[in-house]
Design a protein around this motif. Structure first.
Motif, PDB file in Angstrom:
ATOM      1  N   GLY A 197       0.824  -1.200   0.000  1.00  0.00           N
ATOM      2  CA  GLY A 197       0.000   0.000   0.000  1.00  0.00           C
ATOM      3  C   GLY A 197       0.860   1.252   0.000  1.00  0.00           C
ATOM      4  O   GLY A 197       1.696   1.431   0.881  1.00  0.00           O
ATOM      5  N   ASN A 198       0.689   2.083  -0.996  1.00  0.00           N
ATOM      6  CA  ASN A 198       1.393   3.371  -1.079  1.00  0.00           C
ATOM      7  C   ASN A 198       0.400   4.512  -0.986  1.00  0.00           C
ATOM      8  O   ASN A 198      -0.784   4.347  -1.302  1.00  0.00           O
ATOM      9  CB  ASN A 198       2.122   3.513  -2.415  1.00  0.00           C
ATOM     10  CG  ASN A 198       3.488   2.828  -2.473  1.00  0.00           C
ATOM     11  OD1 ASN A 198       4.081   2.726  -3.530  1.00  0.00           O
ATOM     12  ND2 ASN A 198       3.989   2.336  -1.350  1.00  0.00           N
ATOM     13  N   ASN A 199       0.900   5.683  -0.542  1.00  0.00           N
ATOM     14  CA  ASN A 199       0.136   6.909  -0.767  1.00  0.00           C
ATOM     15  C   ASN A 199       0.495   7.379  -2.187  1.00  0.00           C
ATOM     16  O   ASN A 199       0.924   6.580  -3.006  1.00  0.00           O
ATOM     17  CB  ASN A 199       0.406   7.949   0.329  1.00  0.00           C
ATOM     18  CG  ASN A 199       1.890   8.288   0.478  1.00  0.00           C
ATOM     19  OD1 ASN A 199       2.664   8.266  -0.488  1.00  0.00           O
ATOM     20  ND2 ASN A 199       2.290   8.635   1.694  1.00  0.00           N
ATOM     21  N   TRP A 239       1.675  -7.391  -4.990  1.00  0.00           N
ATOM     22  CA  TRP A 239       0.603  -6.662  -5.665  1.00  0.00           C
ATOM     23  C   TRP A 239       0.493  -5.310  -4.986  1.00  0.00           C
ATOM     24  O   TRP A 239       0.596  -5.225  -3.755  1.00  0.00           O
ATOM     25  CB  TRP A 239      -0.702  -7.437  -5.546  1.00  0.00           C
ATOM     26  CG  TRP A 239      -1.893  -6.811  -6.231  1.00  0.00           C
ATOM     27  CD1 TRP A 239      -2.352  -7.092  -7.484  1.00  0.00           C
ATOM     28  CD2 TRP A 239      -2.774  -5.817  -5.700  1.00  0.00           C
ATOM     29  NE1 TRP A 239      -3.467  -6.339  -7.767  1.00  0.00           N
ATOM     30  CE2 TRP A 239      -3.753  -5.538  -6.679  1.00  0.00           C
ATOM     31  CE3 TRP A 239      -2.838  -5.120  -4.482  1.00  0.00           C
ATOM     32  CZ2 TRP A 239      -4.768  -4.611  -6.504  1.00  0.00           C
ATOM     33  CZ3 TRP A 239      -3.849  -4.196  -4.301  1.00  0.00           C
ATOM     34  CH2 TRP A 239      -4.802  -3.947  -5.300  1.00  0.00           C
ATOM     35  N   GLY A 240       0.300  -4.251  -5.740  1.00  0.00           N
ATOM     36  CA  GLY A 240       0.315  -2.930  -5.124  1.00  0.00           C
ATOM     37  C   GLY A 240      -0.815  -2.023  -5.556  1.00  0.00           C
ATOM     38  O   GLY A 240      -1.396  -2.192  -6.639  1.00  0.00           O
ATOM     39  N   ALA A 241      -1.123  -1.056  -4.701  1.00  0.00           N
ATOM     40  CA  ALA A 241      -2.106  -0.021  -5.018  1.00  0.00           C
ATOM     41  C   ALA A 241      -1.766   1.226  -4.216  1.00  0.00           C
ATOM     42  O   ALA A 241      -1.162   1.149  -3.138  1.00  0.00           O
ATOM     43  CB  ALA A 241      -3.529  -0.484  -4.674  1.00  0.00           C
ATOM     44  N   SER A 242      -2.127   2.381  -4.758  1.00  0.00           N
ATOM     45  CA  SER A 242      -1.857   3.643  -4.071  1.00  0.00           C
ATOM     46  C   SER A 242      -3.154   4.417  -3.885  1.00  0.00           C
ATOM     47  O   SER A 242      -4.111   4.253  -4.649  1.00  0.00           O
ATOM     48  CB  SER A 242      -0.835   4.477  -4.855  1.00  0.00           C
ATOM     49  OG  SER A 242      -1.260   4.668  -6.189  1.00  0.00           O
ATOM     50  N   ASP A 269       4.384  -2.319 -14.793  1.00  0.00           N
ATOM     51  CA  ASP A 269       5.025  -2.508 -16.103  1.00  0.00           C
ATOM     52  C   ASP A 269       6.528  -2.781 -16.040  1.00  0.00           C
ATOM     53  O   ASP A 269       7.186  -2.896 -17.076  1.00  0.00           O
ATOM     54  CB  ASP A 269       4.778  -1.280 -16.981  1.00  0.00           C
ATOM     55  CG  ASP A 269       5.275   0.025 -16.340  1.00  0.00           C
ATOM     56  OD1 ASP A 269       6.070  -0.041 -15.386  1.00  0.00           O
ATOM     57  OD2 ASP A 269       4.851   1.104 -16.804  1.00  0.00           O
ATOM     58  N   GLY A 270       7.076  -2.875 -14.835  1.00  0.00           N
ATOM     59  CA  GLY A 270       8.495  -3.175 -14.706  1.00  0.00           C
ATOM     60  C   GLY A 270       9.416  -1.987 -14.861  1.00  0.00           C
ATOM     61  O   GLY A 270      10.642  -2.139 -14.832  1.00  0.00           O
ATOM     62  N   GLU A 271       8.855  -0.796 -14.990  1.00  0.00           N
ATOM     63  CA  GLU A 271       9.676   0.407 -15.135  1.00  0.00           C
ATOM     64  C   GLU A 271       9.712   1.154 -13.804  1.00  0.00           C
ATOM     65  O   GLU A 271       8.668   1.559 -13.280  1.00  0.00           O
ATOM     66  CB  GLU A 271       9.116   1.315 -16.235  1.00  0.00           C
ATOM     67  CG  GLU A 271      10.018   2.493 -16.539  1.00  0.00           C
ATOM     68  CD  GLU A 271       9.537   3.314 -17.730  1.00  0.00           C
ATOM     69  OE1 GLU A 271      10.260   4.240 -18.131  1.00  0.00           O
ATOM     70  OE2 GLU A 271       8.438   3.033 -18.251  1.00  0.00           O
ATOM     71  N   TYR A 272      10.916   1.325 -13.270  1.00  0.00           N
ATOM     72  CA  TYR A 272      11.084   2.004 -11.982  1.00  0.00           C
ATOM     73  C   TYR A 272      11.551   3.428 -12.223  1.00  0.00           C
ATOM     74  O   TYR A 272      12.634   3.643 -12.773  1.00  0.00           O
ATOM     75  CB  TYR A 272      12.097   1.249 -11.117  1.00  0.00           C
ATOM     76  CG  TYR A 272      12.445   1.965  -9.834  1.00  0.00           C
ATOM     77  CD1 TYR A 272      11.488   2.147  -8.839  1.00  0.00           C
ATOM     78  CD2 TYR A 272      13.739   2.442  -9.618  1.00  0.00           C
ATOM     79  CE1 TYR A 272      11.813   2.795  -7.671  1.00  0.00           C
ATOM     80  CE2 TYR A 272      14.071   3.090  -8.442  1.00  0.00           C
ATOM     81  CZ  TYR A 272      13.098   3.271  -7.470  1.00  0.00           C
ATOM     82  OH  TYR A 272      13.415   3.924  -6.302  1.00  0.00           O
ATOM     83  N   ILE A 273      10.730   4.393 -11.811  1.00  0.00           N
ATOM     84  CA  ILE A 273      11.057   5.807 -12.008  1.00  0.00           C
ATOM     85  C   ILE A 273      10.946   6.533 -10.666  1.00  0.00           C
ATOM     86  O   ILE A 273       9.844   6.890 -10.233  1.00  0.00           O
ATOM     87  CB  ILE A 273      10.117   6.469 -13.035  1.00  0.00           C
ATOM     88  CG1 ILE A 273      10.120   5.697 -14.355  1.00  0.00           C
ATOM     89  CG2 ILE A 273      10.539   7.926 -13.266  1.00  0.00           C
ATOM     90  CD1 ILE A 273       9.145   6.224 -15.371  1.00  0.00           C
ATOM     91  N   PRO A 274      12.067   6.726  -9.957  1.00  0.00           N
ATOM     92  CA  PRO A 274      12.010   7.506  -8.724  1.00  0.00           C
ATOM     93  C   PRO A 274      11.624   8.943  -9.038  1.00  0.00           C
ATOM     94  O   PRO A 274      11.839   9.438 -10.139  1.00  0.00           O
ATOM     95  CB  PRO A 274      13.428   7.408  -8.162  1.00  0.00           C
ATOM     96  CG  PRO A 274      14.285   7.089  -9.337  1.00  0.00           C
ATOM     97  CD  PRO A 274      13.440   6.303 -10.289  1.00  0.00           C
ATOM     98  N   PHE A 303       7.080   2.331  -6.489  1.00  0.00           N
ATOM     99  CA  PHE A 303       7.118   0.870  -6.483  1.00  0.00           C
ATOM    100  C   PHE A 303       5.816   0.280  -7.028  1.00  0.00           C
ATOM    101  O   PHE A 303       5.836  -0.712  -7.779  1.00  0.00           O
ATOM    102  CB  PHE A 303       7.388   0.333  -5.081  1.00  0.00           C
ATOM    103  CG  PHE A 303       7.578  -1.169  -5.048  1.00  0.00           C
ATOM    104  CD1 PHE A 303       8.678  -1.755  -5.662  1.00  0.00           C
ATOM    105  CD2 PHE A 303       6.665  -1.989  -4.409  1.00  0.00           C
ATOM    106  CE1 PHE A 303       8.860  -3.137  -5.647  1.00  0.00           C
ATOM    107  CE2 PHE A 303       6.829  -3.367  -4.381  1.00  0.00           C
ATOM    108  CZ  PHE A 303       7.937  -3.942  -5.004  1.00  0.00           C
ATOM    109  N   VAL A 304       4.689   0.877  -6.673  1.00  0.00           N
ATOM    110  CA  VAL A 304       3.408   0.410  -7.220  1.00  0.00           C
ATOM    111  C   VAL A 304       3.405   0.569  -8.737  1.00  0.00           C
ATOM    112  O   VAL A 304       2.932  -0.312  -9.474  1.00  0.00           O
ATOM    113  CB  VAL A 304       2.229   1.164  -6.574  1.00  0.00           C
ATOM    114  CG1 VAL A 304       0.930   0.921  -7.337  1.00  0.00           C
ATOM    115  CG2 VAL A 304       2.061   0.733  -5.118  1.00  0.00           C
ATOM    116  N   ASP A 305       3.940   1.677  -9.220  1.00  0.00           N
ATOM    117  CA  ASP A 305       4.047   1.864 -10.667  1.00  0.00           C
ATOM    118  C   ASP A 305       4.950   0.804 -11.294  1.00  0.00           C
ATOM    119  O   ASP A 305       4.659   0.284 -12.377  1.00  0.00           O
ATOM    120  CB  ASP A 305       4.592   3.261 -10.987  1.00  0.00           C
ATOM    121  CG  ASP A 305       3.522   4.345 -10.888  1.00  0.00           C
ATOM    122  OD1 ASP A 305       2.339   3.978 -10.739  1.00  0.00           O
ATOM    123  OD2 ASP A 305       3.867   5.528 -10.967  1.00  0.00           O
TER     124      ASP A 305
END
Length: 449
Positions: A289-291, A345-348, A302-307, A296-298
């Motif tokens: 769970g993200n705000n 599994w993630g959601a924000s 699709d496997g693309e990590y964008i800080p 990380f949820v993103d």
């Protein structure tokens, strides 16, 4: 057992060196070379132990004779002198006799001295570091960035320990009123713990810590040590409560899949969970769970990590746009996106969604969540919508709601009683130094200590 840099596996260290050095010489994160795997017969034996005994058994593999077994057991018994309860939303504890009527639990990790889950890692780390330093005669300056709870837990864990100074960096206006009061009142005016308010975000605080360690002259001059989750001594103990509690749930619900939902920021808590699963803990999946700070949820989509730069939210301890432990998750899963996305599994959620959920849970059950726990519970509810088979839901409650009393009371329209420890902190005078978030200002400040 040795540790390696996640950037270069040829760079290695034993437990003591990895703990005290914080980062590998190449700037990499220390990772254990191997993880033990416990068979069903062995996990049955661990399940019959109380929590601190189980923690000591697990810790023996990671410390690898750096700390004698008897001392390690005494260390864990002292560190974990508080409860680790699994509760229903109605407040009942996990009960094997009542298990058939329950499929949802709240893992309350906030019964330690600073009322946050960070106590599990900080107290083990503090006592381990102290034990290792006794024989070496070393001194250390611990530099820790906090988005709310880490600083308090680390300050409390190292308070009064000889040869150790603790400097807590936190973002001005970026923590709750109660959290700030707690951070700035640890010990007395002569204590070894200092609080520093930086004009910036938590990401700025975290980057400043990294910059300080990267500056070899500064790091050597002050013998710097990190207590953030970049330190492997912070993430290893977080596996202990996932391992032990999943065994308790399995005993109450044999044969039913177990899913943990973790409100996440720096991903240290998730890293601990993944380590536990790889050691044989009966955990089926993790819900993250993200705000709105949700790189990380993103990534899970699709496997693309964008800080990205973080933005302030109601669940401030998760206001992190560049999670430190993302490389550790990848390392544990062999950099396999399919493996990561199959396990996690993630959601924000927005602040508005978080507020509505916190209010609804209180109205329907009387249970009061902190905003971070509410995000985790929201994520579990969202995940459950697409799952047809029965499973056990465990939401990780990371902090006592009183630590966010100013927000929670507004949301539920009712006073949240302060536990005694927080009540005492609120009556103390704050001691804090304000700094610009740059290395020159920090270096000048460290010279004054």
């Amino acid at each position: 057992m040795t540790y390696h840099s996640h950037l270069d596996k040829t760079i290695s260290a034993d437990f003591g060196d990895a703990l005290l050095a914080s980062l590998a010489p190449d700037g990499g994160l220390w990772m254990p070379d191997s993880l033990p795997f416990y068979t069903p017969m062995q996990t049955a034996e661990l399940a019959a132990m109380n929590f601190w005994e189980c923690a000591a058994e697990l810790a023996e593999h990671f410390t690898d004779n750096a700390i004698e077994k008897d001392k390690l057991r005494a260390l864990c018994k002292d560190a974990y002198n508080f409860d680790v309860p699994l509760k229903t939303l109605k407040g009942a504890n996990l009960d094997v006799a009542m298990a058939e009527s329950n499929d949802e639990y709240i893992l309350e990790l906030f019964h330690g001295p600073t009322l946050a889950f960070k106590d599990f890692a900080a107290r083990f780390m503090g006592r381990s570091a102290s034990e290792l330093m006794k024989s070496s005669g070393q001194t250390r300056t611990i530099l820790v960035a906090t988005s709310g709870d880490t600083g308090g837990a680390v300050g409390d864990a190292f308070l009064g320990q000889d040869g150790i100074k603790v400097v807590i960096l936190y973002p001005e206006g970026g923590v709750s009123k109660v959290q700030e009061q707690q951070l700035c009142t640890i010990g007395d005016v002569n204590s070894n713990v200092s609080a520093v308010s930086l004009q910036g975000s938590f990401d700025d605080c975290q980057q400043l810590v990294k910059d300080a360690f990267a500056n070899q002259e500064l790091a050597k001059k002050h013998n710097l040590m990190s207590a953030n989750s970049i330190n492997v001594g912070r993430v290893i103990p977080q596996s202990f409560y996932y391992f032990w509690t999943s065994l308790q749930i399995k005993a109450a619900h044999p044969g039913v899949p177990i899913v943990y939902s973790i409100p996440s920021g720096n991903l240290g808590n998730l890293t601990g969970g993944v380590i536990a699963k790889k050691m044989g803990a009966p955990i089926d999946r993790f819900v993250v769970g993200n705000n709105v700070n949700d790189p990380f949820v993103d990534y899970l989509k699709d496997g693309e990590y964008i800080p990205r730069a973080s933005v302030p939210t109601l669940s401030n301890a998760m206001d992190i746009g560049r999670p430190n432990n993302f490389p550790r998750i990848l390392d544990l899963m062999d950099k396999d996106f399919e493996a990561v996305s199959s396990l996690c599994w993630g959601a924000s959620f927005s602040d508005q969604e978080t507020e509505r959920h916190l209010r609804r849970v209180f109205a329907e059950t009387g249970y009061i969540m902190c905003p971070h726990t509410a995000v985790g519970h929201l994520a579990m509810n969202e995940f459950s919508k697409d799952v047809e088979r029965p499973f056990i839901k465990v939401t990780v409650a990371t902090a006592h709601p009183a630590k966010f009393a100013d927000s929670v009371e507004r949301i539920i329209g009712q006073e949240v009683p302060l536990p005694e420890a927080l009540s005492k902190a609120m009556q103390k005078e704050k001691r804090v130094t304000k700094l610009e978030p740059n290395l020159s200002a920090l270096s000048d400040y460290l010279d004054t200590l």
